[in-house]
Design a protein around this motif. Structure first.
Motif, mmCIF file in Angstrom:
data_model
loop_
_atom_site.group_PDB
_atom_site.id
_atom_site.type_symbol
_atom_site.label_atom_id
_atom_site.label_comp_id
_atom_site.label_asym_id
_atom_site.label_seq_id
_atom_site.Cartn_x
_atom_site.Cartn_y
_atom_site.Cartn_z
ATOM 1 N N ARG A 268 0.723 -1.165 0.037
ATOM 2 C CA ARG A 268 0.011 0.067 -0.058
ATOM 3 C C ARG A 268 1.007 1.214 0.000
ATOM 4 N NH1 ARG A 268 -4.850 -1.782 4.386
ATOM 5 N NH2 ARG A 268 -5.140 -3.802 3.300
ATOM 6 N N GLU A 270 1.170 3.804 1.317
ATOM 7 C CA GLU A 270 0.752 4.963 2.591
ATOM 8 C C GLU A 270 1.409 6.254 2.214
ATOM 9 O OE1 GLU A 270 -1.335 3.887 4.889
ATOM 10 O OE2 GLU A 270 -1.385 1.745 4.882
ATOM 11 N N PHE A 278 4.603 -0.196 12.047
ATOM 12 C CA PHE A 278 3.173 -0.475 11.967
ATOM 13 C C PHE A 278 2.383 0.016 10.802
ATOM 14 C CE2 PHE A 278 -1.067 1.328 13.044
ATOM 15 C CZ PHE A 278 -1.564 0.402 13.909
ATOM 16 N N ARG A 279 3.073 1.046 10.110
ATOM 17 C CA ARG A 279 2.121 1.486 8.788
ATOM 18 C C ARG A 279 3.370 1.474 7.842
ATOM 19 N NH1 ARG A 279 -2.422 3.024 7.869
ATOM 20 N NH2 ARG A 279 -2.749 3.144 10.218
ATOM 21 N N SER A 280 3.619 0.184 7.278
ATOM 22 C CA SER A 280 4.608 0.192 6.257
ATOM 23 C C SER A 280 3.964 0.203 4.813
ATOM 24 C CB SER A 280 5.294 -1.252 6.216
ATOM 25 O OG SER A 280 5.806 -1.330 7.733
ATOM 26 N N PHE A 283 4.163 -5.033 3.290
ATOM 27 C CA PHE A 283 3.946 -5.623 4.550
ATOM 28 C C PHE A 283 3.288 -6.980 4.182
ATOM 29 C CE2 PHE A 283 -0.684 -4.711 4.535
ATOM 30 C CZ PHE A 283 -0.657 -3.796 3.828
ATOM 31 N N GLN A 285 0.261 -10.103 5.182
ATOM 32 C CA GLN A 285 -1.094 -10.438 5.748
ATOM 33 C C GLN A 285 -1.260 -11.723 6.102
ATOM 34 O OE1 GLN A 285 -3.566 -8.279 2.884
ATOM 35 N NE2 GLN A 285 -3.811 -7.081 4.775
ATOM 36 N N GLU A 356 -4.787 -1.047 15.285
ATOM 37 C CA GLU A 356 -5.460 -2.205 14.673
ATOM 38 C C GLU A 356 -4.367 -3.324 14.536
ATOM 39 O OE1 GLU A 356 -8.195 -1.805 11.538
ATOM 40 O OE2 GLU A 356 -7.486 -3.863 10.732
ATOM 41 N N LEU A 357 -4.538 -4.612 15.047
ATOM 42 C CA LEU A 357 -3.777 -5.671 14.678
ATOM 43 C C LEU A 357 -4.346 -6.600 13.658
ATOM 44 C CD1 LEU A 357 -2.702 -7.215 18.103
ATOM 45 C CD2 LEU A 357 -1.291 -5.846 16.622
ATOM 46 N N SER A 421 -8.684 -10.776 9.238
ATOM 47 C CA SER A 421 -7.364 -10.389 8.212
ATOM 48 C C SER A 421 -6.507 -9.734 9.416
ATOM 49 C CB SER A 421 -8.155 -9.139 7.265
ATOM 50 O OG SER A 421 -6.830 -8.623 6.546
ATOM 51 N N GLY A 423 -2.315 -8.681 10.149
ATOM 52 C CA GLY A 423 -0.971 -8.039 9.802
ATOM 53 C C GLY A 423 0.034 -8.916 10.339
ATOM 54 N N ARG A 426 2.240 -6.197 12.089
ATOM 55 C CA ARG A 426 1.710 -5.716 13.245
ATOM 56 C C ARG A 426 1.903 -6.531 14.346
ATOM 57 N NH1 ARG A 426 -3.066 -1.856 11.313
ATOM 58 N NH2 ARG A 426 -1.675 -0.306 9.784
HETATM 59 P P1 ATP Z 1 -5.352 1.003 8.858
HETATM 60 O O1 ATP Z 1 -6.801 1.430 9.188
HETATM 61 O O2 ATP Z 1 -4.478 0.647 10.342
HETATM 62 O O3 ATP Z 1 -4.466 1.350 7.734
HETATM 63 P P2 ATP Z 1 -6.866 -0.977 7.714
HETATM 64 O O4 ATP Z 1 -8.083 -1.117 8.404
HETATM 65 O O5 ATP Z 1 -6.643 -0.449 6.267
HETATM 66 O O6 ATP Z 1 -5.479 -0.627 8.478
HETATM 67 P P3 ATP Z 1 -7.293 -3.671 6.567
HETATM 68 O O7 ATP Z 1 -7.355 -3.433 5.293
HETATM 69 O O8 ATP Z 1 -8.161 -4.456 7.459
HETATM 70 O O9 ATP Z 1 -6.239 -2.608 7.674
HETATM 71 O O10 ATP Z 1 -5.813 -4.710 6.801
HETATM 72 C C1 ATP Z 1 -5.905 -6.118 7.526
HETATM 73 C C2 ATP Z 1 -4.572 -5.935 8.353
HETATM 74 O O11 ATP Z 1 -3.271 -5.666 7.630
HETATM 75 C C3 ATP Z 1 -4.630 -4.959 9.619
HETATM 76 O O12 ATP Z 1 -5.412 -5.127 10.399
HETATM 77 C C4 ATP Z 1 -2.992 -4.784 9.801
HETATM 78 O O13 ATP Z 1 -2.656 -5.727 10.780
HETATM 79 C C5 ATP Z 1 -2.386 -5.119 8.296
HETATM 80 N N1 ATP Z 1 -1.897 -3.962 7.682
HETATM 81 C C6 ATP Z 1 -2.803 -3.023 6.693
HETATM 82 N N2 ATP Z 1 -2.304 -1.999 6.415
HETATM 83 C C7 ATP Z 1 -0.957 -2.070 7.042
HETATM 84 C C8 ATP Z 1 0.288 -1.314 7.036
HETATM 85 N N3 ATP Z 1 0.457 -0.113 5.895
HETATM 86 N N4 ATP Z 1 1.549 -1.748 7.326
HETATM 87 C C9 ATP Z 1 1.305 -2.836 8.357
HETATM 88 N N5 ATP Z 1 0.487 -3.514 8.096
HETATM 89 C C10 ATP Z 1 -0.882 -3.454 7.709
#
Ligand code: ATP
Length: 558
Positions: A268, A270, A278-280, A283, A285, A356-357, A421, A423, A426
């Motif tokens: 993603r 980001e 945490f926000r990479s 990553f 899943q 969120e984990l 789902s 991560g 995380r």
């Molecule tokens: P956030 O709101 O924190 O961006 P999200 O709701 O978009 O997360 P989901 O699309 O539900 O996340 O993705 C499922 C899981 O994938 C998340 O709970 C997280 O553990 C992991 N995840 C999502 N985006 C990232 C990221 N940028 N870096 C690391 N892990 C991620």
């Protein structure tokens, strides 16, 4: 624990490095070092083992509405572009970003925090002071109010001792949540922005209105590819499972209810990657798509929500740092009848905030239907095909029948989906944060000193046992290497003969090794070795011949 301490430990002991570090690093990308790769693999293996491998489909698991089967997939990162059009990611997977004309920095709109503040501002060239009210902002999530105060003091030309003259007004809130700003970037934002002091700006009014930004990484397929050949790196692993639903049903004997699990990389783009891993932008899943009868989907949703929450507790995340949060109705996606997040209070978040984990979502039949019919949108209570101006489907589906025929009930239906789902990065970060412990223990001279140890669950510990010869003579190294070679067949082990034994213990404590085994003088006499426990510091003797069995039992089969 301060986050800086954990980040430093991760680098010093080889858990995590910034990607391409010798070239200055690449924001949002992380490499797992020699210990990190073991830790993260243990997290993924524990998940796969507990959800798929060890699942017994012949019995009804506690709390489950019925028996079910589990199977797996490993799909490609790049998929047919139509996948993302029908899933909604092409049109909807975006965030809003804001640029600052003064600092030239870019921010995610909903991550800018701020608070209204008023004070006396002196005009240019000594003109009379006037009372000015601005919305001061920051990106700091730790000590937010201090950061806002600093920005305001600078703006009003005040010293710290004059902070009392600032008049704060209202709560600290996201800029995007201000009345009129529009939570998604709409609304009369232009009127508000003139008053906003950007996170790194000296003057108010330098932020641009928020702009939409798709989070998918674009790539082009083929040497001569142009924009028509554009595809995307997957932003989630889930879609590979949906588009293979029919293949799995046709090639195996699975029957609904069943789940398909997958672990894999997602990407993603980001806008503001931060907070360590945490926000990479790249990553991993760990996702399950669980297919069930529509009339049982609520029960299955509750089962998976509770099952997944328990898994984190069993793996060592306990207490009030972990919580299960059910989404309010207005937070739910348009197709969902229930979503819960499993959240952890990471140390880098402001007090009281959780990250969120894992999300557990009831997705109804949205995904399978979208890949059959085309992109769907909600109209009233119905999901209908989205159409363009000429009344044609906006994004056509595959046209393949993805319904399921239940030959026992003699019924055909499109299964509903429950999606846990998670991560992997995380979860790994949460396990690292939770494991970080400091206590006081006697050093090699018997003096009480501070001891840093990672209290990992034994299943997650990168190294399960370390083997030391007390001294490098009298045949001790020979016995120690023999033990090491034996244990290594079953466990990940480490051999260390350098420095005082007390220091060797501390080095293993720092990386979370549950047991250290020392070959000493008594070993030569009675063939027993000393075993030391990382958490209790207790030491006891075990006959060499019984060591592997004893460790296996203590490590509980891992
Ligand atoms: P956030 O709101 O924190 O961006 P999200 O709701 O978009 O997360 P989901 O699309 O539900 O996340 O993705 C499922 C899981 O994938 C998340 O709970 C997280 O553990 C992991 N995840 C999502 N985006 C990232 C990221 N940028 N870096 C690391 N892990 C991620």
């Amino acid at each position: 624990m301060e986050m800086d301490q954990l980040v430093a430990l991760c680098k010093r002991r080889g858990f995590l490095f910034q990607s391409s570090e010798i070239y200055g690093g690449l924001n949002g990308f992380w490499d797992y070092g020699p210990l990190g790769v073991l830790l993260k693999r243990n997290v993924k293996d524990a998940w796969w083992n507990d959800m798929v491998q060890a699942h017994n489909e012949t019995i009804v698991p506690p709390g489950a509405p019925a028996r079910y089967e589990m199977t797996g997939l490993d799909c490609t990162v790049i998929m047919h572009p139509q996948v993302w059009k029908c899933s909604g990611h092409y049109d909807l997977f975006h965030d809003f970003m804001v640029d600052c004309r003064e600092s030239k920095r870019r921010y995610r709109y909903d991550h800018i925090l701020g608070r209204y503040v008023a004070g006396l501002k002196h005009g240019e060239g000594g003109t009379a002071a006037s009372r000015v009210r601005i919305f001061a902002t920051t990106m700091e999530t730790e000590n937010t109010q201090d950061a806002l105060e600093q920005a305001a003091l600078k703006f009003f030309g005040l010293r710290k001792k004059d902070a009392d003259s600032l008049e704060w007004d209202g709560e600290i809130r996201a800029l995007s949540s201000l009345p009129g700003s529009g939570s998604t970037g709409g609304g009369a934002i232009g009127d508000i922005l003139g008053n906003v002091l950007g996170p790194d700006a000296k003057h108010p009014g330098t932020l641009t209105p928020p702009r939409e930004f798709n989070l998918m990484f674009k790539t082009v397929i083929g040497a001569l590819g142009d924009d028509d050949d554009a595809s995307f790196l997957r932003p989630e692993t889930a879609q590979g499972i949906f588009v293979n639903f029919k293949n799995v049903c046709d090639s195996t004997r699975v029957r609904v209810p069943f789940g398909i699990a997958q672990i894999g990389k997602s990407f993603r783009n980001e806008i503001t990657p931060r907070n360590f891993t945490f926000r990479s932008r790249e990553f991993e899943q760990m996702e399950i798509e669980f297919f069930c009868r529509p009339d049982q989907s609520s029960e299955w949703y509750r089962y998976w929500r509770d099952r997944r929450f328990r898994w984190y507790i069993d793996m060592g995340l306990a207490g009030d740092r972990l919580r299960l949060r059910e989404h309010d109705a207005d937070e739910l996606s348009h197709y969902s009848c229930g979503t819960a997040d499993i959240e952890y209070r990471f140390p880098f978040l402001p007090p009281g905030e959780y990250g969120e984990l894992e999300g557990i979502a009831h997705r109804g039949d949205f995904d399978l239907r979208s890949h059959m019919e085309g992109k769907l949108v909600r109209k009233g209570n119905e999901l209908v095909l989205e159409r363009d101006g000429a009344g044609q489907p906006k994004h056509r589906g595959s046209g393949k029948d993805l319904s399921y025929y239940d030959d026992l009930a003699r019924e055909r239906f499109v299964p509903h989906v429950i999606e846990p789902s998670a991560g992997a990065d995380r979860a790994t970060l949460a396990f690292l944060c939770e494991a970080y412990n400091i206590d006081t223990a006697p050093d090699e001279k018997g003096q009480p000193t501070e001891r840093l140890f990672l209290k990992f669950h034994p299943r997650l510990a990168p190294i399960k046992a370390a083997v030391f010869p007390l001294v490098k003579k009298d045949g001790m190294p020979e016995i120690a290497t023999e033990i090491y070679g034996e244990l290594k067949k079953t466990f990940s082990c480490f051999y260390d003969d350098k420095g005082a034994v007390g220091r060797r213990y501390r080095r293993q404590d720092e990386i979370g090794t549950p047991y250290c085994i020392t070959v000493d003088g008594q070993t030569l006499a009675d063939e027993t070795v000393t075993v030391r426990d990382r958490d209790t510091l207790q030491q006891w003797r075990v006959p060499k011949a019984d060591l592997a069995a004893e460790l296996r039992e203590r490590l509980n089969g891992c």
